[in-house]
Design an enzyme around this catalytic site. Structure first.
Site, mmCIF file in Angstrom:
data_model
loop_
_atom_site.group_PDB
_atom_site.id
_atom_site.type_symbol
_atom_site.label_atom_id
_atom_site.label_comp_id
_atom_site.label_asym_id
_atom_site.label_seq_id
_atom_site.Cartn_x
_atom_site.Cartn_y
_atom_site.Cartn_z
ATOM 1 C CB CYS A 1 -18.332 -4.085 5.653
ATOM 2 S SG CYS A 1 -17.399 -2.632 6.174
ATOM 3 C CB CYS B 1 -1.126 3.796 8.164
ATOM 4 S SG CYS B 1 -2.222 4.470 6.903
ATOM 5 C CB CYS C 1 -15.485 -6.777 6.734
ATOM 6 S SG CYS C 1 -16.804 -6.671 7.955
ATOM 7 C CB CYS D 1 -0.928 -0.007 1.218
ATOM 8 S SG CYS D 1 -2.016 1.425 1.290
ATOM 9 C CB CYS E 1 -17.831 0.578 9.325
ATOM 10 S SG CYS E 1 -16.758 -0.312 10.474
ATOM 11 N NE ARG F 1 -17.746 -3.757 13.101
ATOM 12 C CZ ARG F 1 -18.907 -4.311 12.752
ATOM 13 N NH1 ARG F 1 -19.092 -5.597 12.896
ATOM 14 N NH2 ARG F 1 -19.867 -3.578 12.229
ATOM 15 C CB CYS G 1 -0.662 -0.260 8.240
ATOM 16 S SG CYS G 1 -1.539 -1.471 7.217
HETATM 17 N N1 SAM Z 1 -6.666 0.774 3.337
HETATM 18 C C1 SAM Z 1 -7.868 0.961 4.017
HETATM 19 C C2 SAM Z 1 -7.893 2.132 4.926
HETATM 20 O O1 SAM Z 1 -6.862 2.572 5.400
HETATM 21 O O2 SAM Z 1 -8.977 2.642 5.202
HETATM 22 C C3 SAM Z 1 -8.340 -0.240 4.765
HETATM 23 C C4 SAM Z 1 -7.532 -1.170 5.544
HETATM 24 S S1 SAM Z 1 -6.930 -0.671 7.126
HETATM 25 C C5 SAM Z 1 -5.972 -2.071 7.497
HETATM 26 C C6 SAM Z 1 -8.295 -0.645 8.270
HETATM 27 C C7 SAM Z 1 -8.016 -0.225 9.678
HETATM 28 O O3 SAM Z 1 -7.408 -1.280 10.397
HETATM 29 C C8 SAM Z 1 -7.094 0.942 9.923
HETATM 30 O O4 SAM Z 1 -7.728 2.167 9.726
HETATM 31 C C9 SAM Z 1 -6.714 0.751 11.361
HETATM 32 O O5 SAM Z 1 -7.612 1.417 12.222
HETATM 33 C C10 SAM Z 1 -6.795 -0.758 11.561
HETATM 34 N N2 SAM Z 1 -5.452 -1.344 11.704
HETATM 35 C C11 SAM Z 1 -4.550 -1.553 10.743
HETATM 36 N N3 SAM Z 1 -3.413 -2.095 11.223
HETATM 37 C C12 SAM Z 1 -3.595 -2.240 12.559
HETATM 38 C C13 SAM Z 1 -2.789 -2.730 13.630
HETATM 39 N N4 SAM Z 1 -1.549 -3.148 13.428
HETATM 40 N N5 SAM Z 1 -3.304 -2.739 14.866
HETATM 41 C C14 SAM Z 1 -4.565 -2.289 15.082
HETATM 42 N N6 SAM Z 1 -5.369 -1.816 14.120
HETATM 43 C C15 SAM Z 1 -4.905 -1.774 12.872
HETATM 44 FE FE1 SF4 Z 2 -2.738 1.246 3.449
HETATM 45 FE FE2 SF4 Z 2 -2.615 0.036 5.820
HETATM 46 FE FE3 SF4 Z 2 -2.885 2.670 5.708
HETATM 47 FE FE4 SF4 Z 2 -4.949 1.098 4.938
HETATM 48 S S1 SF4 Z 2 -4.086 1.265 6.999
HETATM 49 S S2 SF4 Z 2 -4.158 2.909 3.886
HETATM 50 S S3 SF4 Z 2 -3.798 -0.633 4.070
HETATM 51 S S4 SF4 Z 2 -1.103 1.497 4.965
#
Ligand code: SAM
Ligand code: SF4
Ligand code: DTB
Length: 317
Positions: free
Chosen positions: A128, A56, A96, A52, A188, A260, A59
């Site tokens: 979702c 973040c 989802c 990606c 959500c 959730r 992530c």
């Molecule tokens: N790319 C999309 C986005 O950012 O909206 C969707 C996927 S993203 C993985 C969805 C959510 O998962 C993130 O906004 C975050 O809140 C949560 N998330 C991701 N990695 C995580 C982690 N290591 N621990 C806890 N929550 C996490």
């Molecule tokens: Fe990409 Fe992960 Fe950020 Fe979603 S949370 S935008 S998958 S880097």
């Protein structure tokens, strides 16, 4: 008590810091008044994993970090619908699907997403999608396909956001949320605790959610799973009571929302999870995996719900 849309930061901070038993009692009272004790089981599938473009800090799927997760080809429609059918057979009422994208682009992958949504809806489950930012016409196509909800988290408070993510702004997030709402898809939208944020940052995030009209229909509360190779890998693990406090406060602020209990549940004891349910959490992710990290096993979840006499919620949409 009527639903309110004018919560202030100070009121929310007071709730977050209330003596725990008083807080849980208040949340349980609101919960009983507005909801049944059923718990929704939602199963997650990562349709497009890794690589990606966003950075973040939490992530595992960001191309900016060197993590054990590698980019994989996008799953095809038949394979995704096969997983959806398995989830339904195992008792899930919501399916989802996640795409590790900065934003949706038109083309085959999006056409396939639309077909996946239609297929999941035909099975009688809520659908979702979480796939980053989108534009108005994409939101409308997803709505026409019958999409129940779009997941797009605020993650933390606006003042802390740029400490965690630099490739997009809080405003970008809010704009996507507005487009989703305008298309008539339910929201959500929640966040993560354990990113190094202050209590005020948590309150600010909850304030932004609880002053939306209507409130988001679903609010995921995640506890950071510290993934190796991410900038946040060494953050201290969230204390279970912190999660209880977030669930309880979200429940009081947004009486009818699905709260959730999301990432980080694997490291909670059964007793801590039950305390979160007492505090008003009424949905969990159900299945061996979240997107890339492990989740509590389905067997353990089924046993837990049976033990405490709670029914899985049947689909409403
Ligand atoms: N790319 C999309 C986005 O950012 O909206 C969707 C996927 S993203 C993985 C969805 C959510 O998962 C993130 O906004 C975050 O809140 C949560 N998330 C991701 N990695 C995580 C982690 N290591 N621990 C806890 N929550 C996490
Ligand atoms: Fe990409 Fe992960 Fe950020 Fe979603 S949370 S935008 S998958 S880097
Ligand atoms: C959300 O708030 N939590 C889920 C769902 N929305 C998409 C995702 C949690 C992801 C946990 C990290 C992973 O599996 O990579």
């Amino acid at each position: 008590m009527a639903e309110r849309y004018d919560w202030t930061t100070e009121e929310i901070l007071d709730l977050l810091q209330k003596p725990l038993l008083d807080l849980v009692y208040e949340a349980q009272t609101v919960h009983r008044e507005h909801n049944s004790h059923d718990i929704q089981l939602a199963t997650l599938l990562s349709v497009k994993t890794g690589g990606c473009g966003e950075d973040c800090g939490y992530c595992a799927q960001s191309a900016h970090h060197e993590t054990p997760v590698k980019a994989e080809p996008i799953m095809d429609v038949a394979a995704v619908l096969g997983k959806a059918a398995q989830a339904k057979a195992a008792g899930a009422s919501r399916f989802c699907m996640g795409w590790a994208w900065r934003e949706i682009r038109d083309g085959k992958a999006f056409d396939d997403m639309v077909d996946m949504v239609k297929g999941v809806r035909q099975m009688g489950m809520e659908a979702c999608v979480t796939a980053g930012m989108l534009n108005d016409s994409q939101a409308e196509r997803l709505a026409d396909a019958g999409l129940t909800a779009y997941n797009h988290n605020l993650d933390t408070g606006p003042e802390y956001y740029d400490q965690v993510i630099s490739t997009r702004t809080y405003g970008d997030r809010l704009q996507t949320l507005e487009r989703v709402r305008k298309a008539g898809i339910t929201l959500c939208c929640g966040g993560i605790i354990g990113l190094g944020e202050s209590l005020r940052d948590r309150a600010r995030m909850l304030e932004i959610l609880a002053t939306m009209t209507p409130h988001p229909e679903s609010v995921p509360i995640n506890a950071l799973v510290g993934v190796e190779g991410t900038p946040l890998q060494s953050q201290q693990t969230v204390e279970p009571f912190e999660l209880v406090r977030m669930c309880a406060t979200a429940r009081i602020l947004m009486p009818k929302t699905k709260v959730r209990l999301s990432a980080g549940r694997e490291s909670l004891s059964q007793e801590a999870q039950v305390l979160c349910f007492m505090a008003g959490a009424n949905s969990i992710f159900y299945g061996e995996k979240l997107l890339t990290v492990d989740n509590q096993s389905g067997d353990r979840d089924r046993d837990l719900l049976k033990e405490i006499g709670v029914q899985p919620l049947q689909p409403t949409a």
